[in-house]
Every structure is written in structure tokens, then in C-alpha cells.
Design a protein around this motif. Structure first.
Motif, short mmCIF file in Angstrom:
data_model
loop_
_atom_site.label_atom_id
_atom_site.label_comp_id
_atom_site.label_asym_id
_atom_site.label_seq_id
_atom_site.Cartn_x
_atom_site.Cartn_y
_atom_site.Cartn_z
N THR A 36 0.88 -1.00 -0.09
CA THR A 36 -0.23 -0.11 -0.13
C THR A 36 0.89 1.16 -0.10
O THR A 36 0.44 2.34 0.39
N ARG A 37 2.04 1.35 -0.50
CA ARG A 37 2.97 2.51 -0.54
C ARG A 37 2.58 3.56 -1.13
O ARG A 37 2.91 4.60 -0.79
N LEU A 38 1.70 3.43 -2.18
CA LEU A 38 1.18 4.79 -2.84
C LEU A 38 0.16 5.30 -2.08
O LEU A 38 0.03 6.58 -1.90
N PHE A 39 -0.50 4.81 -1.15
CA PHE A 39 -1.39 5.43 -0.23
C PHE A 39 -0.57 6.14 1.02
O PHE A 39 -1.02 7.32 1.01
N TRP A 40 0.43 5.58 1.33
CA TRP A 40 1.29 6.27 2.30
C TRP A 40 2.10 7.24 1.85
O TRP A 40 2.31 8.32 2.39
N ILE A 41 2.28 7.17 0.41
CA ILE A 41 3.33 8.10 -0.13
C ILE A 41 2.29 9.37 -0.33
O ILE A 41 2.69 10.49 -0.55
N GLU A 42 1.15 9.29 -0.77
CA GLU A 42 0.25 10.24 -0.90
C GLU A 42 -0.06 10.94 0.44
O GLU A 42 -0.21 12.26 0.38
N GLN B 243 -12.45 20.30 -16.41
CA GLN B 243 -12.71 20.69 -15.00
C GLN B 243 -11.34 21.02 -14.07
O GLN B 243 -10.71 21.92 -13.72
N LEU B 244 -10.49 19.86 -14.34
CA LEU B 244 -9.22 19.78 -13.85
C LEU B 244 -8.10 20.80 -14.65
O LEU B 244 -7.34 21.31 -14.06
N HIS C 187 -2.74 30.67 -2.02
CA HIS C 187 -2.76 29.25 -1.66
C HIS C 187 -4.09 28.54 -1.66
O HIS C 187 -4.14 27.36 -1.61
N ALA C 188 -5.18 29.45 -1.81
CA ALA C 188 -6.67 28.31 -2.12
C ALA C 188 -6.56 27.67 -3.50
O ALA C 188 -6.80 26.44 -3.54
N VAL C 189 -5.87 28.30 -4.44
CA VAL C 189 -5.79 27.70 -5.73
C VAL C 189 -4.92 26.53 -5.40
O VAL C 189 -5.24 25.52 -6.23
N SER C 190 -3.73 26.62 -4.89
CA SER C 190 -2.75 25.57 -4.85
C SER C 190 -3.42 24.42 -4.00
O SER C 190 -3.21 23.06 -4.27
N LYS C 191 -4.15 24.91 -3.10
CA LYS C 191 -4.66 23.77 -2.16
C LYS C 191 -5.82 23.07 -2.94
O LYS C 191 -6.01 22.03 -2.73
N GLU C 192 -6.48 23.84 -3.86
CA GLU C 192 -7.45 23.16 -4.47
C GLU C 192 -7.16 22.10 -5.50
O GLU C 192 -7.56 21.13 -5.63
N LEU C 193 -5.97 22.55 -6.13
CA LEU C 193 -5.49 21.61 -7.13
C LEU C 193 -4.58 20.49 -6.58
O LEU C 193 -4.82 19.26 -6.95
N MET D 212 -5.85 18.99 -3.74
CA MET D 212 -7.01 18.08 -3.46
C MET D 212 -7.38 17.32 -4.64
O MET D 212 -7.79 16.23 -4.30
N LYS D 213 -7.22 17.89 -5.59
CA LYS D 213 -8.09 17.20 -6.91
C LYS D 213 -6.95 16.22 -7.59
O LYS D 213 -7.26 15.27 -8.11
N LEU D 214 -5.66 16.70 -7.93
CA LEU D 214 -4.63 15.70 -8.55
C LEU D 214 -4.01 14.76 -7.75
O LEU D 214 -3.01 14.98 -7.37
N LYS D 215 -4.88 13.77 -7.01
CA LYS D 215 -4.02 12.80 -6.40
C LYS D 215 -3.15 11.74 -7.25
O LYS D 215 -3.53 11.78 -8.77
N ILE D 216 -2.56 10.99 -6.99
CA ILE D 216 -1.76 9.81 -7.85
C ILE D 216 -2.92 8.99 -8.29
O ILE D 216 -2.64 8.82 -9.57
N ARG D 217 -4.05 8.78 -7.66
CA ARG D 217 -5.00 7.71 -8.50
C ARG D 217 -5.67 8.45 -9.61
O ARG D 217 -5.58 7.92 -10.78
N VAL D 218 -5.97 9.84 -9.29
CA VAL D 218 -6.46 10.73 -10.57
C VAL D 218 -5.49 10.85 -11.77
O VAL D 218 -5.63 10.71 -12.84
#
Length: 762
Positions: A649-655, A711-712, A738-744, A746-752
């Protein structure tokens, strides 16, 4: 309102003061009581924390002159406690630690006092490192210089910003680069001047022989061994030389090892055999006389049956009571005599290891004389230390276990050293070792692995005349052990834990009221006793170190191991003379212990007497791993299972780790939020299989990987625009960025990112 944080200058000054105390700790820790030293350092740390406590309005509480004075007085108070506890601290070390504590107190002040703290900590660090024998202590000085340069560069930039706040923009790498260059210059300068300065020659212009002298006045003052400066300095320093061919400095207050043991544990009981001898034949009289003379000679036998100790005045009229001086590790034993045969009362030696001609080896330009039975030693397995003989009336040299070679500076004489019948080193052809003789001693270290592998698995007892009580103790103590080394450890542990060391317990043994003997036996003086010294020791569980050692040796023989008794000196850790660099060994430091033979003929020592430090046999990494695996294998299985689960589950912990890194970094480094967000996004994309190619603009790369999701891509475009404003515009929209960077984020995870990569590839 929360407490105000410390300003940067105060933090750096405190760090520099702590480094100076660490430099002094390197000098103190190896030779002082670990408990008292740790308590002293913890007390200083606690007082520092108390001094830094602030209330909500910014005024420090629980502080003042009392706290600061207590901090400075802590080293002195612990020096007093250590002296009463029997582990005194050198006055010089207390003074240096007090100086460091004062520097620590000043570091929490403002203005010039803080500057004085930095100067004081720098002096203390460099001084402590300069006098330290630990090569690695130089890294403390380098660390101090690093923090100091960082402090100076930061102050420089702050002064510039105060002058022109809107015209100066610092580069991120300016301060680290400045520190790196400064430290590199210091290290390079040290390497350039290294070994370019010769040895210093003190007082070479005098006219007296003892001050160096001129060649016309006394040639020996500037050459040879043990004359001039060397002979005078030899009074105080173990590494300086005395004469080895002259008795000029010998004193009449010398004492033999036999006398010292008599003072400490009492004289051997005399046996009156004259009446019985009258009825003997001539050959029997000669044999009995020889045996009696041998038992009364201090160096050839050792009796366990002794009278109560009586204090004498040996060496009391000497200015320095030390018998020998030892420049090396403390808590070890220096052997002089060894005995391998025990008749129930007396120890004697029957071995014949005598070797009059040692092997000469040239090592680093010096002539070493080695035991032919030992292998060539190297720096990885051999310790070289100094022994200086002061007032020891013996030809024997007190040396540590497994000594393999000896060397005297500027002396290349093969007839100076030899090995006696019991395996001990001595100087043949002399009445005693000359006063102030300094000998370099090379002793081989023993790894614990060798004890597990080379202790022979004895079959049956080799004890002569062992009693029932001793046999019962051996059977009980070793019942749960299989390996001979485990059995030996169990015996030593029981003796150290369940018996009491008391040299004054050597009292008269009672006669059995029912014992009956013939007139011949009474005349012989050998009327049967109810107990021997060993049996009485096992019954009372109290006695001197000679009884501990004798019992341990007999018990080792009972489990099938070859053992022998060793007499010599114990190097007390509390007797270290830090200023002179050696340990003074006094007459009352005489000691008795045991050696056990390995299957290759070598002997290692054990310490059964409580109160004396046990020898340290360091295990190898492989042995530690095997012992850990044998004792903790269920934990190891669980650990490997947990490691496998984490890897799966390394990708989960890396995330999770990258997300925590961003939010923590945004708090610590608010100006670099956008840069940190881009770095995290690149790391996520790398693990998702779509890394950014070197040289490709970050905007093009980010818009390309989000092109399959409108959207992404819109969020990515807003992020890139915010990053441009952060890099080229003023600080007007920090919250929006900061709000823009935080938004991106949250959206661009490893899974996405993985899903987007698959769509773009398709």
C-alpha cells in the motif's frame, strides 16, 4: 494569547552554547559516572526550558537571578555530589562546564550579552576540541562554525533589509551557499596546513641538562632515553620516559605484589611442619623444605587460607603513592602472576610457557617484540596503550589480557622482554623493572563471537578435590544452560548477584570439635578442618576477591573448562588523572580474577567479584542479528508482515506523506507555497507514471496531463496563473494563491493522475 516564539538570533545563540557544552561532554563522558553526567546534563536542559518560558503578554515567568545563578552553579553542585559518591569530577572539567553554563545563560539575553555568549561558546568549543583525544570531536567545531556563519549571514541580510526594505530580494540559496563556502574554506585550510608543523622543542636554549642543555654541557640531555627533559617530565605524565638502564631514581619505598596482597587480604597462614620433619629421611626433608619455601615465596604460589589483614605503612612516606600509571581504558585488569594448579589451599603454577626470545617486528618505524604464538596485530583488532612503572619491586610487567607485543621508545633490544613459565611478560636479567620505565603495550581484542565458537565443549569435570557443596551449586546454576559459555555466564552472574564482596571476611576457620587425629597428624599441623576456605565462602556467601576467583575457577573446571587464577591490578575508573592523561594504580588496587582457555590456546578473562567492572566482549553485527532473531523471531515475523503490507500500500502512504509535507511546508514557508505545491505535484505524477521531462515548461506539462478532463484543466490553468503572479507580482493575493494551490492539490491525487495518464495515452 499563546506564548511568543523565540527570535531567530536567540535560537542560534542557544544552539552555539549547547554545542560548546557538547564539546566538553566529549571529554567527560568516557571517564565519568554515566548516571551523574546524564543527571547533570538533564538538569541544565530543564533549567534552560524554565528560563525560556513566557507568559501570554511576553514577560518571562519562573525566571530571574535565581534561575540563572542555579544554572551556572549546577556543574559545581554535581562536582560536590560526585566527590561524595566516590566518582570525583576533575576540577578542570567542572570549570569548563561552568563556563559553558554561563554561555548558555547569556544566550537567552538580548543585545551585547547574547554576543558575549557567542564569543564565549566559540572559545570553549575550540579549546575543548583542541585538547580532546577523540578525533571525531572536530565535527563539533565544524558544526559550531556552520551555525555561526549562518548566524552572521542572516544578520547581514537583516541589516540590508532594514535599510532598503522594498529594493532587496534575497535568493533562496544565498545563505546556504555562503555557509557551505565558508566551511569548505575552513576544512581546506586545515588540510593544507596539516602535518606541516614539526614537533615543538621546549627550553632548548637552557644550559642545565634538565632544561635541554647544550651538546657541550651534557649530550645525553638532548638524546637517549630517560634523561634531561624526559626524566623530569616522567614524574607527571605517563607518556614521558624515565631511565631503563639506571637505578638513579629508584626509591626505598617500593613494595612487592606479595606485600600489597598481604596488606589488603592478610598474610597466608604459616604451617609449622618442623616436628614432623625430624622423623623424615633426608630426601623427604629436602622435598618438604622445597615445598615450604615455594609456598612462602610471593610470586610462585598464592594461598586462599589467610590471616586477617593488617595495615602496614608501605609507600606511605612517598609523595606519590601510585605503583604504576596506565594511559589507556579504565575498568580493566593488569595481570602479573598466573596459577593453574590448586591443592585445596594453595595455587601454584605447573605450566611451562617460558619464551626467552620474542619475535622482533618493525611496525610504523618502531621495534616491537611479539609473542611467537600470536598473529601479526593490526589497528582494527589491537589496542595500544602505555604502562609506566613507578614503585613496583618486580621484574613482571602488569599487562592486560591477550597482550601480544611490547615496545619501549628508542630501544631496540630483543633481550629486554621475555615470557615466563606462567605466560606473563617480564624483563629478564634484572632485579626489578627500572623506575619510570614506559612500555607500549599491544593487546588483542576478543569478540563475543569467538567465545561462542572457541570455548571447548568440555566433557566431564576436571576439578581435583571438588567438594559436594560446590558441585551442588554448579548443577543448580547451570541446569538451564546448554552451551559452555552460557554455563560460565550463569556461574559468574550468580556469584556477582548472590554473594557479598568483603575482604575483611578472611577470619579464622573453626575446627571441628569431633575431629580426631593421630599424633603424627597433629605434629604435621594438618589436622582436618570442618571446612576449607572455599567451603566456608560458599556457606557464608561472603569473602574477598581471592575466594570469588578461586570458586569461579573451580566451578569452570567442574563444567569441563580449563581455568587459572590471575593476580595483578585493577584500573579504577575513579582514579583517572585527566590533566596528566593517565590513571594512577595504587597498592590497594591489587586484584584477583580468573582466565578461561579457548580451544586455540588463548586465554580470556572473567570477573566474578561484584563491584569490579566485567570485561567487555563486543559482538559482531552478525551475532547481534542472530541473537535478536532467536529471541524476537515472532516480532520479526510480524515486522516483515507489516513491512510487506506497507510496501503493498506504498502509494497510499506516499500520498499521505506528500499531503502532510505540503500543509506543514505551507505553514513554515508561506512564501514558497506555490513552489512546494508544484514539487508535490511532480512527485505524484512521477509515481503515477507521467513524470515531467527535463526541460519541458511546467505549465505545458501540467496542462497536457489534465487535457482529458476539462474541470481539472481549468483548475490547473488557474494554478499556473497564480504561480506566475506569485513569481512576478507583489504579495497582494497570497490567500487566493494558497486557495488555488490547495484546490489543485486536493484534486490531482496519484489515483487521478494515473487515470488521466491512461486516457491521454489511449
Amino acid at each position: 494569547m499563546s506564548p511568543q516564539p523565540l527570535e531567530r538570533r536567540t535560537k542560534e545563540a542557544i544552539g552555539l552554547a549547547l554545542l560548546s557544552i557538547a564539546a566538553v561532554a566529549v571529554l567527560r563522558f568516557p571517564i565519568e559516572s554515566k548516571v551523574l553526567f546524564t543527571a547533570e546534563m538533564l538538569t541544565l536542559a530543564t533549567l534552560l526550558v524554565v528560563d525560556l518560558v513566557k507568559d501570554p503578554v511576553g514577560n518571562r515567568t519562573l525566571k530571574g537571578s535565581l534561575t540563572r545563578s542555579t544554572t551556572i552553579a549546577v556543574p559545581v553542585l554535581f562536582a560536590i555530589i560526585a566527590r561524595f559518591a566516590g566518582s570525583p569530577i576533575a576540577f578542570e572539567m567542572t570549570a569548563l562546564t561552568t563556563f559553558g553554563a554561563a554561555s548558555l545563560v547569556l544566550s537567552t539575553r538580548n543585545g551585547r550579552l547574547r554576543a558575549m555568549s557567542i564569543v564565549a561558546s566559540g572559545f570553549l568549543t575550540l579549546f575543548a576540541v583542541a585538547i580532546s583525544d577523540n578525533f571525531h570531536s572536530v565535527w563539533i567545531a565544524i558544526a559550531w562554525m556552520t551555525v555561526c556563519v549562518w548566524h552572521l549571514v542572516a544578520n547581514h541580510w537583516e541589516r540590508i533589509e532594514l535599510c532598503a526594505a522594498h529594493q532587496v530580494r534575497r535568493g533562496v540559496g544565498v545563505r546556504p551557499l555562503s555557509v557551505f563556502v565558508a566551511i569548505a574554506i575552513c576544512i581546506a585550510s586545515g588540510l593544507v596546513v596539516r602535518d606541516l608543523f614539526g614537533e615543538s622543542h621546549r627550553l632548548t636554549g637552557g644550559f642545565m641538562p634538565t632544561s635541554g642543555g647544550w651538546k657541550w654541557s651534557n649530550p645525553a640531555a638532548r638524546s637517549g632515553v630517560g634523561s634531561g627533559d624526559a626524566a623530569i617530565a616522567a614524574q607527571d605524565h605517563a607518556e614521558s620516559f624515565g631511565a631503563v638502564e639506571s637505578d638513579l631514581f629508584l626509591e626505598s619505598t617500593e613494595s612487592t605484589l606479595f606485600d600489597m596482597f598481604s596488606d589488603s587480604i592478610g598474610e597466608p597462614k604459616k604451617k609449622n611442619k618442623w616436628e614432623r620433619r625430624q622423623g623424615m629421611t633426608a630426601d623427604k626433608v629436602l622435598e618438604a623444605h622445597t615445598k615450604t619455601a615455594k609456598s612462602e615465596k610471593g610470586g610462585s604460589s598464592f594461598s586462599t587460607d589467610r590471616m586477617p589483614a593488617q595495615k602496614h605503612l608501605h609507600l606511605d612516606d612517598a609523595a606519590e603513592r601510585a605503583v604504576i600509571q596506565w594511559a589507556g581504558p579504565t575498568g580493566i585488569r593488569l595481570a602479573m602472576n598466573r596459577y593453574d594448579t590448586f591443592d585445596g589451599v594453595d595455587w601454584t603454577n605447573e605450566a611451562q610457557h617460558r619464551n626467552e626470545k620474542l619475535t622482533r617486528r618493525e611496525i610504523a618505524g618502531a621495534a616491537w617484540f611479539c609473542d611467537r604464538m600470536t598473529k601479526a596485530f593490526d589497528k582494527f583488532t589491537t589496542d595500544v596503550n602505555l604502562l609506566k612503572v613507578l614503585r613496583l619491586n618486580s621484574t613482571r610487567l602488569p599487562v592486560p589480557m591477550m597482550t601480544s607485543a611490547l615496545h619501549i621508545k628508542d630501544v631496540d633490544r630483543q633481550d629486554f622482554f621475555a615470557i615466563d613459565a606462567d605466560g606473563s611478560f617480564f624483563m629478564p636479567g634484572r632485579e626489578k623493572v627500572p623506575h619510570l620505565t614506559v612500555v607500549n603495550v599491544a593487546a588483542t581484542r576478543v569478540m563475543e563471537d569467538e567465545l561462542w565458537e572457541r570455548i571447548p565443549d568440555g566433557k566431564g569435570s576436571i576439578t581435583n578435590g571438588a567438594n559436594d557443596r560446590l558441585n551442588a551449586h554448579v548443577a543448580e546454576w547451570t541446569a538451564q544452560s546448554n552451551h559452555p559459555y552460557e554455563k560460565l555466564q550463569s556461574i559468574v552472574s550468580h556469584l556477582r548477584d548472590e554473594f557479598t564482596f568483603d575482604r575483611s571476611a578472611a577470619a579464622e576457620l573453626p575446627l571441628d570439635s569431633d575431629a580426631r587425629g593421630s599424633a603424627e597428624e597433629i605434629a604435621e599441623g594438618s589436622l582436618a578442618r570442618s571446612t576449607t576456605a572455599v567451603e566456608d565462602f560458599l556457606r557464608t556467601r561472603r569473602g574477598g576477591d581471592h575466594l570469588f576467583a578461586t570458586t569461579a575457577a573451580l566451578m569452570a573446571r567442574e563444567i569441563g573448562l580449563r581455568s587459572r587464577l590471575v593476580t595483578g591490578f585493577y584500573v579504577r575508573p575513579s582514579a583517572v588523572d585527566i590533566a596528566a592523561g593517565h590513571t594512577n594504580v595504587l597498592p590497594e588496587d591489587v586484584h584477583i580474577w580468573v582466565e578461561i582457555q579457548l580451544d586455540d590456546g588463548r586465554w580470556f578473562e572473567i570477573e566474578p567479584t561484584p563491584g569490579y567492572r566485567e570485561p567487555i566482549y563486543t559482538p559482531s553485527t552478525w551475532l547481534v542479528a542472530k541473537q535478536f532473531a532467536a529471541a524476537k523471531w515472532p516480532h520479526a515475523v510480524g515486522l516483515f508482515a507489516a513491512a510487506g503490507l506497507v510496501f503493498a500500500t506504498r502509494l497510499f502512504w506516499i500520498e499521505i506523506g506528500l499531503s502532510i509535507l505540503y500543509f506543514a511546508g505551507a505553514i513554515v514557508w508561506p512564501r514558497g507555497r506555490m513552489s512546494l505545491a508544484m514539487r508535490v505535484l511532480q512527485a505524484r505524477a512521477k509515481y503515477a507514471g507521467c513524470p515531467r521531462v527535463a526541460g519541458r515548461p511546467q505549465r505545458d506539462w501540467l496542462l497536457a496531463i489534465t487535457s482529458a478532463h476539462d474541470q481539472l484543466q481549468h483548475s490547473a490553468r488557474r494554478f499556473c496563473d497564480a504561480a506566475d503572479r506569485a513569481a512576478f507580482a507583489l504579495d497582494q493575493e497570497r490567500f487566493h494563491e494558497h486557495a488555488v494551490s490547495k484546490e489543485l492539490m486536493m484534486k490531482l491525487k496519484i489515483r487521478v493522475l494515473r487515470q488521466l495518464t491512461m486516457k491521454v495515452t489511449a
